[in-house]
Design an enzyme around this catalytic site. Structure first.
Site, PDB file in Angstrom:
ATOM      1  N   ASP A   3       0.832  -1.210   0.000  1.00  0.00           N
ATOM      2  CA  ASP A   3       0.000   0.000   0.000  1.00  0.00           C
ATOM      3  C   ASP A   3       0.863   1.255   0.000  1.00  0.00           C
ATOM      4  OD1 ASP A   3       0.908  -0.693   2.563  1.00  0.00           O
ATOM      5  OD2 ASP A   3      -0.819   0.208   3.568  1.00  0.00           O
TER       6      ASP A   3
ATOM      7  N   ASP B 184      -1.129   8.098   5.156  1.00  0.00           N
ATOM      8  CA  ASP B 184      -2.269   7.197   4.948  1.00  0.00           C
ATOM      9  C   ASP B 184      -2.878   6.875   6.303  1.00  0.00           C
ATOM     10  OD1 ASP B 184      -4.122   5.277   4.232  1.00  0.00           O
ATOM     11  OD2 ASP B 184      -2.726   4.086   3.038  1.00  0.00           O
TER      12      ASP B 184
END
Length: 259
Positions: free
Chosen positions: A109, A129
């Site tokens: 990710d 994030d």
């Protein structure tokens, strides 16, 4: 159409791109105990509800930070969409130089987010994030991934506070009107939300100082489920891009489709 699937610890976010346009996006709970057939049926139900014919899916690309699903979802892709997916990992061309002690340790990710943010906004930049864990990633002006930091996410902290204390209640994660709260629920919300804002800005500030970059030239991009909650009060975060990871998967797919 291209089916992109981002598997996180809490949610699976997936979408369909028609060319470079994200036509649909959805979010479902991550369940590592679901079988490939269960996921296949769930995807099919969602597609049917949106009048999407699965024969329109030309390719599939998957990013996952949940090891038990690294086999499950590719199997789903082959069995239900008749497509061998690209799975983000060693051997996949990202176009980004990963300057980490061991590049294989960097979560899929984080790489996907870095690729998307650099492509869309240029460098130098910091990507934050907000998910089950908070990840901070630094990308240089030349597009090199230089590393970052990881902290527990705000939801983990809220659950730990509830589970490890005898009398404190579980609260909704929203920003209270005031830092100096007048009741227990708002006091917890104040500590969690404003505490995380302070932590996020402190880490970003330390990264900017350490990398010796001009604060006015660096872009700071927030993504993830809690990005709006925290970024709205941040001193540094100016861009909120909740679907950044899906864009990154499309970009990486385009860099690999002709291989």
């Amino acid at each position: 159409m291209l089916l992109v699937i981002d598997v996180g610890n809490t949610n699976i976010v997936f979408g369909l791109f028609n060319g470079r346009e994200l036509a649909f996006d959805w979010r479902i709970s991550t369940d590592k105990d679901r079988t490939s057939d269960e996921y296949g049926l769930l995807f099919n139900q969602i597609f049917q509800h949106n009048n999407i014919d699965i024969s329109e899916i030309d390719d599939v690309i998957i990013s996952s930070v949940v090891p038990p699903l690294m086999h499950t979802l590719p199997t789903t892709s082959v069995r239900y969409f008749n497509k061998e997916p690209i799975v983000i990992g060693p051997g996949v061309k990202t176009g980004m130089n990963i300057k980490y002690d061991n590049p294989k340790e960097v979560g899929a990710d984080r790489i996907v987010n870095a690729v998307a943010a650099f492509e869309k906004y240029g460098g130098p930049l910091i990507i934050v994030d907000f998910g089950t864990a908070n990840t901070f990633c630094y990308v240089s002006e030349e597009g090199e991934y230089l590393g970052g930091a990881i902290t527990p996410g705000i939801k983990i902290s809220a659950e730990a506070l509830f589970l490890r204390t005898a009398k404190l209640p579980k609260v909704e994660l929203v920003k209270p009107e005031k830092v100096v709260a007048k009741n227990t629920v708002n006091s917890i919300q104040s500590g969690l939300v404003y505490g995380y804002i302070g932590m996020v800005d402190h880490i970003i500030g330390k990264m900017i100082d350490e990398m010796n970059v001009d604060e006015n030239k660096i872009k700071v991009v927030a993504t993830g489920g809690f990005s709006s909650l925290i970024a709205s009060e941040s001193k540094y975060i100016k861009i909120i891009d909740k679907l950044l990871t899906l864009d990154g998967l499309r970009i990486i797919y385009e860099r690999n489709k002709s291989k």
